[in-house]
Design a protein around this motif. Structure first.
Motif, PDB file in Angstrom:
ATOM      1  N   MET A   1       0.842  -1.201   0.000  1.00  0.00           N
ATOM      2  CA  MET A   1       0.000   0.000   0.000  1.00  0.00           C
ATOM      3  C   MET A   1       0.873   1.244   0.000  1.00  0.00           C
ATOM      4  O   MET A   1       1.478   1.604   0.979  1.00  0.00           O
ATOM      5  CB  MET A   1      -0.855   0.000   1.263  1.00  0.00           C
ATOM      6  CG  MET A   1      -1.860   1.122   1.289  1.00  0.00           C
ATOM      7  SD  MET A   1      -2.726   1.135   2.844  1.00  0.00           S
ATOM      8  CE  MET A   1      -3.285  -0.571   2.941  1.00  0.00           C
ATOM      9  N   LEU A  89      -6.823   6.520  -4.444  1.00  0.00           N
ATOM     10  CA  LEU A  89      -7.733   6.698  -3.311  1.00  0.00           C
ATOM     11  C   LEU A  89      -8.503   5.412  -3.051  1.00  0.00           C
ATOM     12  O   LEU A  89      -8.665   4.983  -1.908  1.00  0.00           O
ATOM     13  CB  LEU A  89      -8.726   7.833  -3.586  1.00  0.00           C
ATOM     14  CG  LEU A  89      -8.183   9.252  -3.531  1.00  0.00           C
ATOM     15  CD1 LEU A  89      -9.295  10.237  -3.850  1.00  0.00           C
ATOM     16  CD2 LEU A  89      -7.611   9.550  -2.155  1.00  0.00           C
ATOM     17  N   GLN A  90      -8.961   4.813  -4.116  1.00  0.00           N
ATOM     18  CA  GLN A  90      -9.733   3.579  -3.956  1.00  0.00           C
ATOM     19  C   GLN A  90      -8.891   2.471  -3.365  1.00  0.00           C
ATOM     20  O   GLN A  90      -9.382   1.661  -2.572  1.00  0.00           O
ATOM     21  CB  GLN A  90     -10.315   3.153  -5.301  1.00  0.00           C
ATOM     22  CG  GLN A  90     -11.489   4.038  -5.703  1.00  0.00           C
ATOM     23  CD  GLN A  90     -11.986   3.763  -7.108  1.00  0.00           C
ATOM     24  OE1 GLN A  90     -11.239   3.228  -7.933  1.00  0.00           O
ATOM     25  NE2 GLN A  90     -13.227   4.126  -7.374  1.00  0.00           N
ATOM     26  N   ILE A  92      -6.585   2.764  -1.227  1.00  0.00           N
ATOM     27  CA  ILE A  92      -6.485   2.990   0.217  1.00  0.00           C
ATOM     28  C   ILE A  92      -7.820   2.724   0.895  1.00  0.00           C
ATOM     29  O   ILE A  92      -7.907   2.067   1.923  1.00  0.00           O
ATOM     30  CB  ILE A  92      -6.034   4.443   0.501  1.00  0.00           C
ATOM     31  CG1 ILE A  92      -4.599   4.635   0.046  1.00  0.00           C
ATOM     32  CG2 ILE A  92      -6.182   4.778   1.966  1.00  0.00           C
ATOM     33  CD1 ILE A  92      -4.100   6.057   0.183  1.00  0.00           C
ATOM     34  N   VAL A  93      -8.827   3.227   0.264  1.00  0.00           N
ATOM     35  CA  VAL A  93     -10.140   3.290   0.888  1.00  0.00           C
ATOM     36  C   VAL A  93     -10.942   2.001   0.730  1.00  0.00           C
ATOM     37  O   VAL A  93     -11.655   1.592   1.633  1.00  0.00           O
ATOM     38  CB  VAL A  93     -10.876   4.498   0.254  1.00  0.00           C
ATOM     39  CG1 VAL A  93     -12.332   4.220   0.047  1.00  0.00           C
ATOM     40  CG2 VAL A  93     -10.601   5.737   1.093  1.00  0.00           C
ATOM     41  N   ALA A  95     -10.078  -1.123   0.635  1.00  0.00           N
ATOM     42  CA  ALA A  95      -9.708  -2.160   1.582  1.00  0.00           C
ATOM     43  C   ALA A  95     -10.303  -1.851   2.944  1.00  0.00           C
ATOM     44  O   ALA A  95     -10.848  -2.721   3.621  1.00  0.00           O
ATOM     45  CB  ALA A  95      -8.197  -2.257   1.672  1.00  0.00           C
ATOM     46  N   ALA A  96     -10.188  -0.597   3.338  1.00  0.00           N
ATOM     47  CA  ALA A  96     -10.724  -0.183   4.626  1.00  0.00           C
ATOM     48  C   ALA A  96     -12.241  -0.272   4.632  1.00  0.00           C
ATOM     49  O   ALA A  96     -12.849  -0.565   5.654  1.00  0.00           O
ATOM     50  CB  ALA A  96     -10.282   1.241   4.937  1.00  0.00           C
ATOM     51  N   ASP A  97     -12.827  -0.070   3.492  1.00  0.00           N
ATOM     52  CA  ASP A  97     -14.265   0.008   3.367  1.00  0.00           C
ATOM     53  C   ASP A  97     -14.954  -1.251   3.878  1.00  0.00           C
ATOM     54  O   ASP A  97     -16.042  -1.198   4.425  1.00  0.00           O
ATOM     55  CB  ASP A  97     -14.609   0.227   1.890  1.00  0.00           C
ATOM     56  CG  ASP A  97     -16.026   0.754   1.729  1.00  0.00           C
ATOM     57  OD1 ASP A  97     -16.444   1.545   2.591  1.00  0.00           O
ATOM     58  OD2 ASP A  97     -16.691   0.364   0.775  1.00  0.00           O
ATOM     59  N   THR A  99     -14.494  -2.912   6.362  1.00  0.00           N
ATOM     60  CA  THR A  99     -14.662  -2.986   7.812  1.00  0.00           C
ATOM     61  C   THR A  99     -15.606  -1.939   8.375  1.00  0.00           C
ATOM     62  O   THR A  99     -15.843  -1.887   9.572  1.00  0.00           O
ATOM     63  CB  THR A  99     -13.304  -2.794   8.513  1.00  0.00           C
ATOM     64  OG1 THR A  99     -12.900  -1.438   8.309  1.00  0.00           O
ATOM     65  CG2 THR A  99     -12.268  -3.720   7.950  1.00  0.00           C
ATOM     66  N   ILE A 100     -16.100  -1.086   7.516  1.00  0.00           N
ATOM     67  CA  ILE A 100     -16.925   0.023   8.024  1.00  0.00           C
ATOM     68  C   ILE A 100     -18.372  -0.435   8.249  1.00  0.00           C
ATOM     69  O   ILE A 100     -18.942  -1.013   7.351  1.00  0.00           O
ATOM     70  CB  ILE A 100     -16.895   1.217   7.040  1.00  0.00           C
ATOM     71  CG1 ILE A 100     -15.492   1.770   6.961  1.00  0.00           C
ATOM     72  CG2 ILE A 100     -17.857   2.285   7.478  1.00  0.00           C
ATOM     73  CD1 ILE A 100     -15.308   2.827   5.931  1.00  0.00           C
TER      74      ILE A 100
ATOM     75  N   ALA B  20      -6.532   4.228   7.204  1.00  0.00           N
ATOM     76  CA  ALA B  20      -6.928   3.045   6.429  1.00  0.00           C
ATOM     77  C   ALA B  20      -6.409   1.768   7.084  1.00  0.00           C
ATOM     78  O   ALA B  20      -7.090   0.745   7.101  1.00  0.00           O
ATOM     79  CB  ALA B  20      -6.407   3.167   5.001  1.00  0.00           C
ATOM     80  N   ALA B  23      -8.433   1.074  10.221  1.00  0.00           N
ATOM     81  CA  ALA B  23      -9.789   0.604   9.939  1.00  0.00           C
ATOM     82  C   ALA B  23      -9.808  -0.908   9.739  1.00  0.00           C
ATOM     83  O   ALA B  23     -10.827  -1.554   9.925  1.00  0.00           O
ATOM     84  CB  ALA B  23     -10.335   1.310   8.702  1.00  0.00           C
ATOM     85  N   ARG B  24      -8.671  -1.444   9.345  1.00  0.00           N
ATOM     86  CA  ARG B  24      -8.617  -2.879   9.065  1.00  0.00           C
ATOM     87  C   ARG B  24      -8.074  -3.699  10.202  1.00  0.00           C
ATOM     88  O   ARG B  24      -8.473  -4.830  10.434  1.00  0.00           O
ATOM     89  CB  ARG B  24      -7.751  -3.119   7.820  1.00  0.00           C
ATOM     90  CG  ARG B  24      -8.459  -2.680   6.554  1.00  0.00           C
ATOM     91  CD  ARG B  24      -7.780  -3.286   5.367  1.00  0.00           C
ATOM     92  NE  ARG B  24      -6.479  -2.665   5.127  1.00  0.00           N
ATOM     93  CZ  ARG B  24      -5.607  -3.136   4.244  1.00  0.00           C
ATOM     94  NH1 ARG B  24      -5.873  -4.204   3.560  1.00  0.00           N
ATOM     95  NH2 ARG B  24      -4.471  -2.507   4.054  1.00  0.00           N
TER      96      ARG B  24
END
Lengths: 100, 100
Positions: A1, A89-90, A92-93, A95-97, A99-100, B20, B23-24
């Motif tokens: 990343m 951006l995607q 980074i985001v 992967a985190a997404d 877990t939201i 990020a 978040a994971r």
DNA sequence: GCATAACTTTCCATATTGGCAAGTATAAAC
DNA sequence: GTTTATACTTGCCAATATGGAAAGTTATGC
């Protein structure tokens, strides 16, 4: 990343918004961009200059309704850079997404 | 389309990357975050302080392998703020994404 | 030519980021 | 218990960036 792909020319919110508009519409009027970004004339002018200097945007001037107007459009490089920035951006985001 | 939801605490690339990761993973080590963000110790320390000051991150200190370590974790507010920030980015970017 | 609208540029204040170097703290070695 | 090394933290500074106000420029309509 890695954030290597984050394009600092496109990172500031105002410029990201301008870029997002230009990605969708072939031409955007100065006044409309100023409303969207909610910055002053001078600041928008400077942001557009930064995009022009980066080779991402081309400005066209002309008359409409008897008034002088300025339209901004993406160059090919602008489109490409924005696409790459969005992918960054995607990366980074997204992967985190999960877990939201 | 408003950038009102863009969270300037999370906007700088280094902090976005830290967020990020958090978040994971429930916990992230200082050293790992420094590798990911590619900044100096002092700069990462300051970014983490900014996140702590915003109430987004909690730092835990302890020993591992006989060395002092620091772990960062999201607070509930941090999770929420990051989720909102991601949504704001997606709101800008997703629409544009169609045209890429 | 003159007035006005539409930007553009200059000037300035403020804020942010980054690194280095010095400082502090904790754990292990002795 | 003192020393040493590691792991951050803080102070200091330089460089850059952002934002607005105001003055400047340019083109259009009258």
């Amino acid at each position: 990343m890695s954030a290597g792909a984050i394009d600092m020319v496109l990172h500031p919110p105002a410029r990201l918004q301008v870029a997002a508009v230009l990605a969708r519409t072939s031409k955007a009027e100065f006044a409309r961009l100023r409303e969207i970004t909610q910055v002053s004339d001078s600041v928008l002018s400077k942001h557009l200059s930064a995009l022009v200097d980066a080779g991402y945007v081309k400005l066209t001037k002309g008359a409409l309704d008897g008034r002088q107007r300025t339209w901004a459009t993406f160059t090919a490089a602008g489109h490409k850079a924005f696409a790459a920035h969005v992918r960054a951006l995607q990366a980074i985001v997204a992967a985190a997404d999960e877990t939201i």
